[in-house]
Design a protein around this motif. Structure first.
Motif, PDB file in Angstrom:
ATOM      1  N   VAL A  32       0.824  -1.209   0.000  1.00 50.55           N
ATOM      2  CA  VAL A  32       0.000   0.000   0.000  1.00 50.55           C
ATOM      3  C   VAL A  32       0.860   1.262   0.000  1.00 50.55           C
ATOM      4  O   VAL A  32       0.530   2.238  -0.668  1.00 50.55           O
ATOM      5  CB  VAL A  32      -0.972   0.010   1.197  1.00 50.55           C
ATOM      6  N   LYS A  33       1.985   1.245   0.708  1.00 52.47           N
ATOM      7  CA  LYS A  33       2.810   2.453   0.751  1.00 52.47           C
ATOM      8  C   LYS A  33       3.283   2.838  -0.648  1.00 52.47           C
ATOM      9  O   LYS A  33       3.411   4.018  -0.951  1.00 52.47           O
ATOM     10  CB  LYS A  33       3.968   2.328   1.726  1.00 52.47           C
ATOM     11  N   TYR A  34       3.504   1.860  -1.518  1.00 56.38           N
ATOM     12  CA  TYR A  34       3.915   2.171  -2.891  1.00 56.38           C
ATOM     13  C   TYR A  34       2.723   2.592  -3.740  1.00 56.38           C
ATOM     14  O   TYR A  34       2.854   3.449  -4.600  1.00 56.38           O
ATOM     15  CB  TYR A  34       4.642   0.999  -3.519  1.00 56.38           C
ATOM     16  N   ARG A  36       0.239   4.267  -2.686  1.00 58.74           N
ATOM     17  CA  ARG A  36      -0.002   5.666  -2.294  1.00 58.74           C
ATOM     18  C   ARG A  36       0.867   6.580  -3.137  1.00 58.74           C
ATOM     19  O   ARG A  36       0.408   7.563  -3.705  1.00 58.74           O
ATOM     20  CB  ARG A  36       0.295   5.859  -0.811  1.00 58.74           C
ATOM     21  N   GLU A  37       2.153   6.257  -3.263  1.00 61.43           N
ATOM     22  CA  GLU A  37       3.069   7.063  -4.056  1.00 61.43           C
ATOM     23  C   GLU A  37       2.650   7.070  -5.536  1.00 61.43           C
ATOM     24  O   GLU A  37       2.637   8.117  -6.168  1.00 61.43           O
ATOM     25  CB  GLU A  37       4.489   6.522  -3.946  1.00 61.43           C
ATOM     26  N   ILE A  38       2.310   5.912  -6.061  1.00 60.36           N
ATOM     27  CA  ILE A  38       1.941   5.781  -7.467  1.00 60.36           C
ATOM     28  C   ILE A  38       0.681   6.591  -7.773  1.00 60.36           C
ATOM     29  O   ILE A  38       0.654   7.378  -8.710  1.00 60.36           O
ATOM     30  CB  ILE A  38       1.708   4.299  -7.840  1.00 60.36           C
ATOM     31  N   LEU A  39      -0.366   6.398  -7.003  1.00 59.10           N
ATOM     32  CA  LEU A  39      -1.641   7.041  -7.284  1.00 59.10           C
ATOM     33  C   LEU A  39      -1.637   8.542  -7.044  1.00 59.10           C
ATOM     34  O   LEU A  39      -2.289   9.293  -7.759  1.00 59.10           O
ATOM     35  CB  LEU A  39      -2.767   6.400  -6.467  1.00 59.10           C
ATOM     36  N   LEU A  40      -0.908   8.989  -6.044  1.00 62.46           N
ATOM     37  CA  LEU A  40      -0.937  10.397  -5.715  1.00 62.46           C
ATOM     38  C   LEU A  40       0.048  11.218  -6.538  1.00 62.46           C
ATOM     39  O   LEU A  40      -0.048  12.434  -6.582  1.00 62.46           O
ATOM     40  CB  LEU A  40      -0.719  10.611  -4.224  1.00 62.46           C
ATOM     41  N   GLU A  41       0.974  10.563  -7.224  1.00 65.04           N
ATOM     42  CA  GLU A  41       1.919  11.301  -8.054  1.00 65.04           C
ATOM     43  C   GLU A  41       1.525  11.294  -9.516  1.00 65.04           C
ATOM     44  O   GLU A  41       2.142  11.961 -10.318  1.00 65.04           O
ATOM     45  CB  GLU A  41       3.322  10.747  -7.869  1.00 65.04           C
ATOM     46  N   GLU A  42       0.504  10.529  -9.882  1.00 69.70           N
ATOM     47  CA  GLU A  42       0.046  10.510 -11.266  1.00 69.70           C
ATOM     48  C   GLU A  42      -0.591  11.825 -11.624  1.00 69.70           C
ATOM     49  O   GLU A  42      -1.134  12.515 -10.769  1.00 69.70           O
ATOM     50  CB  GLU A  42      -0.976   9.385 -11.489  1.00 69.70           C
ATOM     51  N   LYS A  43      -0.581  12.149 -12.899  1.00 75.36           N
ATOM     52  CA  LYS A  43      -1.212  13.389 -13.359  1.00 75.36           C
ATOM     53  C   LYS A  43      -2.630  13.158 -13.746  1.00 75.36           C
ATOM     54  O   LYS A  43      -3.099  12.163 -14.033  1.00 75.36           O
ATOM     55  CB  LYS A  43      -0.429  13.955 -14.528  1.00 75.36           C
TER      56      LYS A  43
END
Length: 43
Positions: A32-34, A36-43
């Motif tokens: 999940v921690k990854y 979070r990074e993937i989904l929240l950094e997408e444009k």
């Protein structure tokens, strides 16, 4: 739930639960921690 809430804030009125779920599942099953990074950094 907190990931979804953060994603909702990021997307604002453009938030779509189906899109969120499909996006989440499209990344397989990383920790999940990854996600979070993937989904929240997408444009």
């Amino acid at each position: 739930m907190s990931l979804r809430e953060e994603y909702m804030k990021k997307k604002g009125e453009k938030f779509n639960i189906k899109e969120f779920n499909e996006n989440l599942l499209s990344h397989g099953s990383p920790p999940v921690k990854y996600l979070r990074e993937i989904l929240l950094e997408e444009k």
